[in-house]
Write a protein that holds these residues in place. Structure first.
Motif, PDB file in Angstrom:
ATOM      1  N   ALA A  64       9.338  -4.190 -12.530  1.00 38.74           N
ATOM      2  CA  ALA A  64       7.912  -3.948 -12.764  1.00 38.74           C
ATOM      3  C   ALA A  64       7.047  -4.566 -11.667  1.00 38.74           C
ATOM      4  O   ALA A  64       5.984  -4.038 -11.348  1.00 38.74           O
ATOM      5  CB  ALA A  64       7.504  -4.502 -14.125  1.00 38.74           C
ATOM      6  N   HIS A  65       7.481  -5.666 -11.080  1.00 37.90           N
ATOM      7  CA  HIS A  65       6.727  -6.277  -9.983  1.00 37.90           C
ATOM      8  C   HIS A  65       6.694  -5.362  -8.767  1.00 37.90           C
ATOM      9  O   HIS A  65       5.680  -5.262  -8.087  1.00 37.90           O
ATOM     10  CB  HIS A  65       7.320  -7.634  -9.610  1.00 37.90           C
ATOM     11  N   LEU A  70       3.893  -1.412  -5.240  1.00 32.95           N
ATOM     12  CA  LEU A  70       3.781  -0.076  -4.676  1.00 32.95           C
ATOM     13  C   LEU A  70       2.501   0.629  -5.110  1.00 32.95           C
ATOM     14  O   LEU A  70       2.028   1.529  -4.414  1.00 32.95           O
ATOM     15  CB  LEU A  70       5.008   0.750  -5.044  1.00 32.95           C
ATOM     16  N   GLU A  71       1.933   0.250  -6.243  1.00 35.38           N
ATOM     17  CA  GLU A  71       0.637   0.807  -6.649  1.00 35.38           C
ATOM     18  C   GLU A  71      -0.496   0.263  -5.788  1.00 35.38           C
ATOM     19  O   GLU A  71      -1.474   0.956  -5.533  1.00 35.38           O
ATOM     20  CB  GLU A  71       0.341   0.488  -8.111  1.00 35.38           C
ATOM     21  N   ASP A  72      -0.390  -0.972  -5.350  1.00 34.72           N
ATOM     22  CA  ASP A  72      -1.441  -1.589  -4.545  1.00 34.72           C
ATOM     23  C   ASP A  72      -1.328  -1.245  -3.063  1.00 34.72           C
ATOM     24  O   ASP A  72      -2.269  -1.450  -2.308  1.00 34.72           O
ATOM     25  CB  ASP A  72      -1.397  -3.112  -4.690  1.00 34.72           C
ATOM     26  N   LEU A  73      -0.225  -0.704  -2.630  1.00 33.19           N
ATOM     27  CA  LEU A  73       0.030  -0.466  -1.220  1.00 33.19           C
ATOM     28  C   LEU A  73      -0.687   0.764  -0.630  1.00 33.19           C
ATOM     29  O   LEU A  73      -1.126   0.702   0.524  1.00 33.19           O
ATOM     30  CB  LEU A  73       1.539  -0.334  -1.010  1.00 33.19           C
ATOM     31  N   PRO A  75      -3.740   2.187  -0.585  1.00 37.60           N
ATOM     32  CA  PRO A  75      -5.017   2.069   0.131  1.00 37.60           C
ATOM     33  C   PRO A  75      -4.881   1.467   1.527  1.00 37.60           C
ATOM     34  O   PRO A  75      -5.596   1.832   2.447  1.00 37.60           O
ATOM     35  CB  PRO A  75      -5.860   1.156  -0.758  1.00 37.60           C
ATOM     36  N   TYR A  76      -3.926   0.585   1.705  1.00 39.66           N
ATOM     37  CA  TYR A  76      -3.719  -0.004   3.022  1.00 39.66           C
ATOM     38  C   TYR A  76      -3.016   0.970   3.956  1.00 39.66           C
ATOM     39  O   TYR A  76      -3.189   0.905   5.166  1.00 39.66           O
ATOM     40  CB  TYR A  76      -2.898  -1.283   2.900  1.00 39.66           C
ATOM     41  N   LEU A  77      -2.215   1.861   3.422  1.00 38.82           N
ATOM     42  CA  LEU A  77      -1.521   2.834   4.254  1.00 38.82           C
ATOM     43  C   LEU A  77      -2.426   3.979   4.702  1.00 38.82           C
ATOM     44  O   LEU A  77      -2.154   4.612   5.709  1.00 38.82           O
ATOM     45  CB  LEU A  77      -0.309   3.393   3.500  1.00 38.82           C
ATOM     46  N   ARG A  78      -3.481   4.251   3.954  1.00 41.77           N
ATOM     47  CA  ARG A  78      -4.385   5.352   4.288  1.00 41.77           C
ATOM     48  C   ARG A  78      -5.316   5.017   5.448  1.00 41.77           C
ATOM     49  O   ARG A  78      -5.915   5.890   6.041  1.00 41.77           O
ATOM     50  CB  ARG A  78      -5.225   5.729   3.071  1.00 41.77           C
ATOM     51  N   GLN A  79      -5.480   3.758   5.743  1.00 50.22           N
ATOM     52  CA  GLN A  79      -6.449   3.361   6.777  1.00 50.22           C
ATOM     53  C   GLN A  79      -5.979   3.691   8.167  1.00 50.22           C
ATOM     54  O   GLN A  79      -4.935   3.673   8.595  1.00 50.22           O
ATOM     55  CB  GLN A  79      -6.731   1.865   6.687  1.00 50.22           C
TER      56      GLN A  79
END
Length: 79
Positions: A64-65, A70-73, A75-79
């Motif tokens: 689950a961690h 992976l849910e938080d990642l 937005p950083y990859l889209r930049q």
């Protein structure tokens, strides 16, 4: 799904912790570094399994961690 399927990563970390401790004793002290990593994962899984706040952590210890990471990642990859 059985408990062993849901907790397979936690049980695998316990097995690898035991094997790395045994290898550190029998083969080389360098295996103790692996024991530190697998010990930390085992302690994290133990905490997840017995805590009462998050059902996802309780049902899927350790995995689950990675899901939340992976849910938080993206937005950083889209930049």
């Amino acid at each position: 799904m059985s408990v062993f399927g849901r907790c397979s990563v936690w049980l695998l970390s316990a097995l690898l912790l035991f094997l790395s401790l045994w290898s550190g004793f029998a083969v080389s002290v360098h295996f103790y570094w692996a024991a530190v990593v697998f010990g930390a994962l085992f302690l994290l899984g133990t905490y997840d399994f017995f805590q009462l706040r998050h059902t996802l952590w309780r049902n899927y210890p350790i995995i689950a961690h990675f899901r939340w990471l992976l849910e938080d990642l993206p937005p950083y990859l889209r930049q």
